[in-house]
Design an enzyme around this catalytic site. Sequence first.
Site, short mmCIF file in Angstrom:
data_model
loop_
_atom_site.label_atom_id
_atom_site.label_comp_id
_atom_site.label_asym_id
_atom_site.label_seq_id
_atom_site.Cartn_x
_atom_site.Cartn_y
_atom_site.Cartn_z
N SER A 17 0.67 -1.01 0.47
CA SER A 17 0.07 -0.13 0.27
C SER A 17 1.06 1.52 -0.08
O SER A 17 1.83 1.54 -0.81
CB SER A 17 -0.64 -0.09 1.15
OG SER A 17 -2.26 0.75 0.99
N HIS A 18 0.78 2.25 1.30
CA HIS A 18 1.41 3.36 1.20
C HIS A 18 2.90 2.92 1.98
O HIS A 18 3.98 4.25 1.99
CB HIS A 18 0.47 4.44 1.75
CG HIS A 18 0.39 3.60 3.11
ND1 HIS A 18 0.06 2.90 2.93
CD2 HIS A 18 0.81 3.78 4.38
CE1 HIS A 18 -0.42 1.83 4.51
NE2 HIS A 18 0.13 3.39 5.71
N ASP A 47 -1.76 7.24 -3.37
CA ASP A 47 -0.93 6.04 -2.81
C ASP A 47 -0.63 4.87 -3.73
O ASP A 47 -0.55 5.39 -4.95
CB ASP A 47 -0.94 5.57 -1.36
CG ASP A 47 -2.57 4.26 -1.58
OD1 ASP A 47 -3.19 4.19 -2.01
OD2 ASP A 47 -2.39 3.41 -0.70
N ASP A 105 -0.72 1.47 -4.45
CA ASP A 105 -1.90 1.04 -5.04
C ASP A 105 -2.42 1.40 -5.13
O ASP A 105 -3.97 0.93 -6.21
CB ASP A 105 -2.07 -0.65 -3.68
CG ASP A 105 -2.51 -0.21 -3.29
OD1 ASP A 105 -2.40 0.92 -2.50
OD2 ASP A 105 -3.48 -1.18 -2.01
N ASP A 149 -5.51 2.50 -3.95
CA ASP A 149 -6.45 2.71 -2.78
C ASP A 149 -7.78 3.78 -2.44
O ASP A 149 -8.13 3.67 -1.70
CB ASP A 149 -7.13 1.43 -2.58
CG ASP A 149 -6.21 0.95 -0.95
OD1 ASP A 149 -5.24 2.15 -0.30
OD2 ASP A 149 -6.15 0.32 -0.55
N ARG A 150 -5.77 4.73 -1.52
CA ARG A 150 -5.87 5.76 -0.95
C ARG A 150 -5.74 7.33 -1.59
O ARG A 150 -5.59 7.61 -2.97
CB ARG A 150 -5.17 5.84 0.05
CG ARG A 150 -5.20 4.87 1.00
CD ARG A 150 -4.09 4.55 1.84
NE ARG A 150 -4.15 3.75 2.90
CZ ARG A 150 -3.75 4.26 4.11
NH1 ARG A 150 -3.35 4.03 4.96
NH2 ARG A 150 -3.57 2.35 4.77
N LYS A 200 -11.27 0.03 -0.86
CA LYS A 200 -11.08 1.63 -0.84
C LYS A 200 -11.11 2.28 -2.23
O LYS A 200 -10.01 1.39 -2.66
CB LYS A 200 -10.42 2.47 0.16
CG LYS A 200 -9.00 1.89 0.33
CD LYS A 200 -8.64 2.49 1.79
CE LYS A 200 -7.39 1.82 2.11
NZ LYS A 200 -7.46 0.87 3.05
#
Length: 640
Positions: free
Chosen positions: A182-183, A357, A359, A361-362, A457
């Site tokens: 992710s982030h 981010d 991937d 999703d944010r 998300k």
Amino acid sequence: MLWGYEPNSVSHIHPHQVRSGQETCGSNYICCRHSHSHTLFANLNPSAILFSLPKIEDMVTFKITRVESAPIDGQKPGTSGLRKKVKVFTQPHYLHNFVQSTFNALSAEKVKGSTLVVSGDGRYYSKDAIQIIIKMSAANGVRRVWVGQNGLLSTPAVSAVVRERVGADGSKANGAFILTASHNPGGPNEDFGIKYNMENGGPAPEGITDKIYENTKTIKEYLIAEDLPEVDISAIGISNFSGPEGQFDVEVFDAASDYVKLMKSIFDFQLIQKLLTSPQFTFCYDALSGVAGAYAKRIFVEELGAKESSLLNCIPKEDFGGGHPDPNLTYAKELVSRMGLGKNPNSDPPEFGAAADGDADRNMILGKRFFVTPSDSVAIIAANAVQAIPYFSSDLKGVARSMPTSAALDVVANHLNLKFFEVPTGWKFFGNLMDAGLCSICGEESFGTGSDHIREKDGIWAVLAWLSILAYKNKDNLNGGELVTVEDIVKQHWATFGRHYYTRYDYENVDAGAAKELMAYLVKMQSSLGEVNKIIKGVRSDVSNVANADEFEYKDPVDGSISKHQGIRYLFEDGSRLVFRLSGTGSEGATIRLYIEQYEKDPSKTGRDSQEALAPLVEVALKLSKMQEFTGRTAPTVIT
């Protein structure tokens, strides 16, 4: 020989896959396994072609190998899968153990003959991991694996592919391995991650992740097709193989098409295009060198008409360009500066800016010299969705937020008479509500916003939602009228619903033992609120008393499952809150997150600087928790 290819280079083709004079892509292509090139067969008799093809038994075959292994400590998935340093994942058997433990945690019908998606954010080690998972999938009886071109699929796009995509043979995905941390940063010395998503496109529920973890503690062997050739994931096409349990295919497909199609079914792209092509409106999107770059040009430039110069860092990189792909005011420095904020602000910022981010999703939403908190963002989207977004035109089923997220959404839900849910941190809790038809829009303070179009998300969805709201409010202003800005929309929202002053302090890579001691101390303090209020008054007499304190516990209204120890809450008489959580998204050490919130209904007091308004509560939180004594930290790593 067939068109200059080796006799064995063309794999199994059905007559309906050959189209006279039709371009060979999508469901109508013929794949040459070694070259993966697309070949155009025009005006030919399909049976004549098939006569020249090898028999199925001439395909590359593979054997299944059982490899002895043993448990490896620390493979407990967090809220979003297993995340560790690359050097941990590249240890012998480490990734293999986790993947086999996942297969073993699923029922046989979810593995044998299934279709799996395997892709991720493109971070370092992804390409190696994809080949390993393909070989293990073949050995475990999976029928086919779908891979986004170059191994790239954003986390929301994986969810969309699982839910929406239909293969050339009518197949649908049963689940997905998503390769992302992710982030978190990427690179040889940084982080890698893996998580499994179910057939609804959402993260595996705790019942499955608990089984995976238990399996990692008892594993004795894993299955792998070691002699399966590596698949070229850079070229679109299908590779066919034959194993002991029958045929096994790997399809490499365009990473963006399914996701773009879904977005066009949700939003009014024509209305957004009018906004983005207006000379009055300026726009900037920063992918932070993450996988969002694989979608940004297709959506914002090719579909919506934005200038290519409005895209920042939109080429995905294995190490995210050496940066930290976390869309906040600390790490998205270039965008923050361009939007007129930060230490070196641009003198002429765009009207709207957003970041993603690693991937995708944010999301972070910015106006000209103006930051929108994620808690406000989800509340504003919910308040405007029915009018501005066609997908929601018939009304919202309900809304939900994670417990640490501010109560701004609660006020909107109450005002609009909507079902409302407060859930633990972790998108899977929203997924249950959505599958039951109880929730349309949801969000969390950690820059995650989404809806029931998928079960993750979705950063680009959030950006398109904001652009839709701006386009709707400005539909009569694009011929010279004064624009309604991001700041205007937020301040009007505060005037209507009140403002939730909100900040989050992150203490990253804290000694895990010290972090647990701090949390235990805070739980112990909850048994004596008189003592707590005495401490508070000793620090700041102008801070309200604590009325209630607890450890958040959630009973899922859909399946009745109970999630305990989800965060420590101190709830004040005036509606203010202090929340303390240990985060499960880091790869080493512990991250303590401290959330501070104060509600203000008086419109004359909603324009204060957030840090100034929250200063008394911050002081109380740090003294009450003995943060410095337990952690040795005099300041947080990140303030949001």
